[in-house]
Enzyme design. Structure first.
Site, PDB file in Angstrom:
ATOM      1  N   HIS A   1       0.215   7.792   4.747  1.00  0.00           N
ATOM      2  CA  HIS A   1      -1.226   7.570   4.546  1.00  0.00           C
ATOM      3  C   HIS A   1      -1.509   6.075   4.564  1.00  0.00           C
ATOM      4  CE1 HIS A   1      -1.077   6.320   0.233  1.00  0.00           C
ATOM      5  NE2 HIS A   1      -0.118   7.211   0.100  1.00  0.00           N
TER       6      HIS A   1
ATOM      7  N   ASP B   1      -4.355   4.700   3.600  1.00  0.00           N
ATOM      8  CA  ASP B   1      -5.283   4.237   2.562  1.00  0.00           C
ATOM      9  C   ASP B   1      -4.534   3.787   1.316  1.00  0.00           C
ATOM     10  OD1 ASP B   1      -4.694   7.101   2.223  1.00  0.00           O
ATOM     11  OD2 ASP B   1      -6.115   7.022   0.551  1.00  0.00           O
TER      12      ASP B   1
ATOM     13  N   ASP C   1       3.095   1.730  -1.725  1.00  0.00           N
ATOM     14  CA  ASP C   1       2.309   2.979  -1.675  1.00  0.00           C
ATOM     15  C   ASP C   1       1.194   2.854  -0.663  1.00  0.00           C
ATOM     16  OD1 ASP C   1       1.112   5.406  -2.193  1.00  0.00           O
ATOM     17  OD2 ASP C   1       0.303   4.819  -4.131  1.00  0.00           O
TER      18      ASP C   1
ATOM     19  N   GLU D   1      -5.331   9.972   1.358  1.00  0.00           N
ATOM     20  CA  GLU D   1      -4.360  10.638   0.490  1.00  0.00           C
ATOM     21  C   GLU D   1      -4.723  10.399  -0.969  1.00  0.00           C
ATOM     22  OE1 GLU D   1      -0.710  10.991  -2.056  1.00  0.00           O
ATOM     23  OE2 GLU D   1      -1.959   9.239  -1.711  1.00  0.00           O
ATOM     24  N   GLU D   2      -5.183   9.187  -1.258  1.00  0.00           N
ATOM     25  CA  GLU D   2      -5.457   8.830  -2.655  1.00  0.00           C
ATOM     26  C   GLU D   2      -6.612   9.642  -3.236  1.00  0.00           C
ATOM     27  OE1 GLU D   2      -3.409   7.247  -4.263  1.00  0.00           O
ATOM     28  OE2 GLU D   2      -2.328   5.888  -2.925  1.00  0.00           O
TER      29      GLU D   2
ATOM     30  N   GLU E   1       6.882   8.364   0.943  1.00  0.00           N
ATOM     31  CA  GLU E   1       6.287   7.907  -0.317  1.00  0.00           C
ATOM     32  C   GLU E   1       7.383   7.241  -1.154  1.00  0.00           C
ATOM     33  OE1 GLU E   1       3.245   7.916  -1.537  1.00  0.00           O
ATOM     34  OE2 GLU E   1       2.078   9.582  -0.701  1.00  0.00           O
TER      35      GLU E   1
ATOM     36  N   HIS F   1      -0.578   1.448  -7.768  1.00  0.00           N
ATOM     37  CA  HIS F   1      -1.971   1.519  -8.236  1.00  0.00           C
ATOM     38  C   HIS F   1      -2.298   0.413  -9.229  1.00  0.00           C
ATOM     39  CE1 HIS F   1      -2.690   6.033  -7.114  1.00  0.00           C
ATOM     40  NE2 HIS F   1      -1.859   5.442  -6.280  1.00  0.00           N
TER      41      HIS F   1
END
Lengths: 435, 435
Positions: B108, B110, B140, B174-175, B199, B404
């Protein structure tokens, strides 16, 4: 009270003659949509009215710099939002012919906002339905303003010469605490021997007290973490619940401890509720998947005469710190308590004061019913007179329903009776030269 | 796994040679600031990269109308906010020379947003500090994307002919739940025999499961009243506290009941926390002096494989209705429960599946350490493959810290090992013609 029945009768007759004009004036005031912060249009109407009574009119905007040091001062929410620019108070003095007592007649021009869809009619158009008069401000308190203006007009029409001076004023932001209104007027020098504010306490009941009202904010800290690793965080909401429960307990304790019969003499439902602590707003967290790192509570405490602001603040502080010391996290990260908006202390007027006795007699005479001394359940402008200038100020006003709510209303009968009552109070208190 | 040591060695050598180019590519991706909803610039980079690998590139925006009926569908928060326009997915197919298994490599593009002041460096500039690579998306999962691209480049440079096809894709959101990303790709027809998503689960650990994740909102009704007449109202906040307590109890009960060792094999701190219920947002009331008439709670529940979404929803519904039936007000005015945002069911890949075994062997060979099958603690795109198309999908990716959070980072060593591991998985799973 050496006023002849004949004079009283003549004034009553004038008031009855002026009834339609009083309703028309109230209608004009209601149309001005003077929600707190936006008082100007209503104040122009009041200034013109005071001029038509033959008074020199004084318009002024509150000066926050001068007020700030006053112990009755606090920063009101509307001052914070829009400042005091363009928000004049209006004052006027009508000189008496002798050395009688001076009396203040004060009313607040601001009203609370409306939720239009909840109303059955346009809140900004006064609607007459039989005896009822419906509209925002109809009872709180443009009705009372129209009544006191009509009382003065009637006295003039009946050629009554007062011994003492009348101070007429229309003030701003009572609904936000009155700092820029009545307090500003007192600081400007409008300090009569006594004052009457025609708030809708429903004559013949006479308001002789007001409640302390303070707003506070509690910021409860936590530590954010992803929900999947909540063990690494501290949930501020769980901590806030501990505080909520203790504050609810405090409210119960205070309700059991504090009594003030004046607050419920006219409304028995209020018995047991003369003090109240309400958490009205809660706000916390950022995202469903994050452990809340901060929760904010906003509350109000109200209480009758008997405690100072500092005593009440101390009790809330102690409640919060008791919770904090029993909790490992809060002991290290204490909640923050701050006071904002309304910071009004209660006030009480002696029941044997001249203005209280005169008011009750006048209201009972006009209505033919027995009145009670009431009050102490709401924060009111009257406190500024009593607490900081030792001027007794009472509330003498019409019947009112749905104050602050939809379909707010009063009645024509009640407004006319209020005008008659106020005219008598003026004559009794200031004295009449011609009698 | 009939791939010669010589071939493996040649590919490893190419990957080492490509290390700087891999870091440079990651650096370019980090600069694109592809916060969910704003993926386009990153997807252009990916499309160019796929073209440089000799693939015909397919760009498409998700079609919400077509996806809506799918049982894996839910309306993601970013779809609600910005829609799917201008947010392409990118796919490409590299045909194998024979009849080997096809393998998907999916990442992903994003990333989550940043709080710049919390970072020690610009989050949108990849910073190399010794072995560490710091930047938003570094682990990530732009690092994993750079690693799989490098693995394919190395296979091509070493002239390895694969028997099976490779499906390469770079997906969006994805997030926010991946509906418009991996699910859209599967619906478009990209359905390999197995898939790997790099991931950052830290090879040699191999992700073989994901968690169920659902967001919900509870609207708790009350009845407003002025604080001074709180007895006439119903405090929605007090009612919300009842629900909070029961939901906390439910969380404890579930934590005691539900175990899933895979979720904490690589991180013992997670033991006892494989399911979690978090109320992350609370919002209620309008004004300190008004009894709150409504309080809203927003929460997230996460859980490992073993329960369906409907089973979990039912348990929350029952908890709420149990509170409501015991409370006079709530019994008449039940709280409203709704589900929004993330509505992901868990998934689990059999540990004896070929892709799981091949991945673990490859990762252990490259790193020289023993790996564990992990997963089941976070919601992941892998679920779409397994739950709706019966395609086994595993997570094989680099070390990562502060996902994150501020100063998110991975390491060069880990990315290079990931590229080597992915190259081996590709060769083992698809087969190599020349060997």
């Amino acid at each position: 009270m050496t006023v002849s029945n004949q004079t009283v009768q003549a004034v009553d007759t004038e008031i009855e003659r002026l009834e339609e004009s009083m309703i028309q004036f109230l209608s004009t005031l209601v149309e001005k949509r003077t929600v707190t912060g936006n008082e100007r249009a209503g104040q122009e109407v009041m200034a013109n009215k005071f001029e038509s009574l033959g008074a020199a009119v004084d318009r002024w905007e509150p000066n926050p710099e001068r007020l700030r040091g006053h112990s009755g001062y606090f920063e009101t929410s509307t001052f914070e939002e829009v400042g005091y620019g363009g928000r004049p108070n209006v004052g006027a003095r009508l000189d008496g012919v002798g050395e009688g007592n001076s009396l203040g007649l004060s009313g607040h021009i601001d009203v609370v906002s409306v939720t239009e869809r909840e109303w059955d009619s346009d809140p900004w158009t006064l609607v007459r339905d039989d005896d009822r008069l419906i509209g925002r401000g109809s009872c709180d308190m443009k009705g009372g303003i129209a009544a006191y203006v009509t009382a003065v007009e009637a006295l003039q029409a009946a050629n009554v010469d007062l011994e003492g001076d009348l101070v007429l004023q229309s003030t701003i932001e009572e609904e936000a605490g009155g700092v820029g209104g009545v307090l500003s007027a007192l600081e400007r020098g409008y300090r009569p021997d006594a004052a009457v504010i025609p708030e809708p306490l429903d004559i013949p009941h006479i308001g002789t007290a007001s409640a302390g009202v303070m707003y506070f904010r509690i910021t409860v800290p936590g530590r954010t973490a992803h929900a999947g690793r909540a063990y690494a965080g501290v949930n501020a909401l769980d901590k806030a619940v501990l505080l909520l429960q203790s504050l609810n307990d405090l409210d119960e304790t205070r309700k059991g401890r504090i009594d003030y019969p004046r607050a419920y003499r006219a409304d028995r439902r209020l018995e047991g509720h003369v003090t109240n602590l309400n958490i009205g707003v809660i706000d916390g967290g950022e995202w469903p998947s994050t452990v809340p790192g901060e929760v904010t509570l906003e509350g109000r405490i109200g209480w009758p005469p008997g405690e100072t602001r500092e005593q009440v603040r101390k009790e809330i502080r102690r409640t919060i710190s008791n919770v904090a010391t029993r909790d490992e996290w809060l002991a290290e990260h204490p909640p923050e308590l701050s006071w904002f908006g309304w910071q009004a202390e209660p006030h009480e007027v002696p029941l044997d004061s001249r203005i209280a006795r005169v008011s009750k007699t006048a209201a009972e005479d006009v209505t033919g019913n027995e009145g009670q001394f009431v009050g102490g359940h709401a924060g009111m402008d009257e406190r500024f007179y009593k607490n900081y200038y030792d001027i007794n100020a009472v509330s003498v006003g019409p019947y009112g329903e749905n104050l602050h709510g939809p379909n707010e209303h009063t009645t024509v009968t009640s407004l006319t009776d209020t005008a008659k009552t106020l005219a008598r109070i003026i004559m009794y208190y200031c004295g009449v030269a011609s009698d």
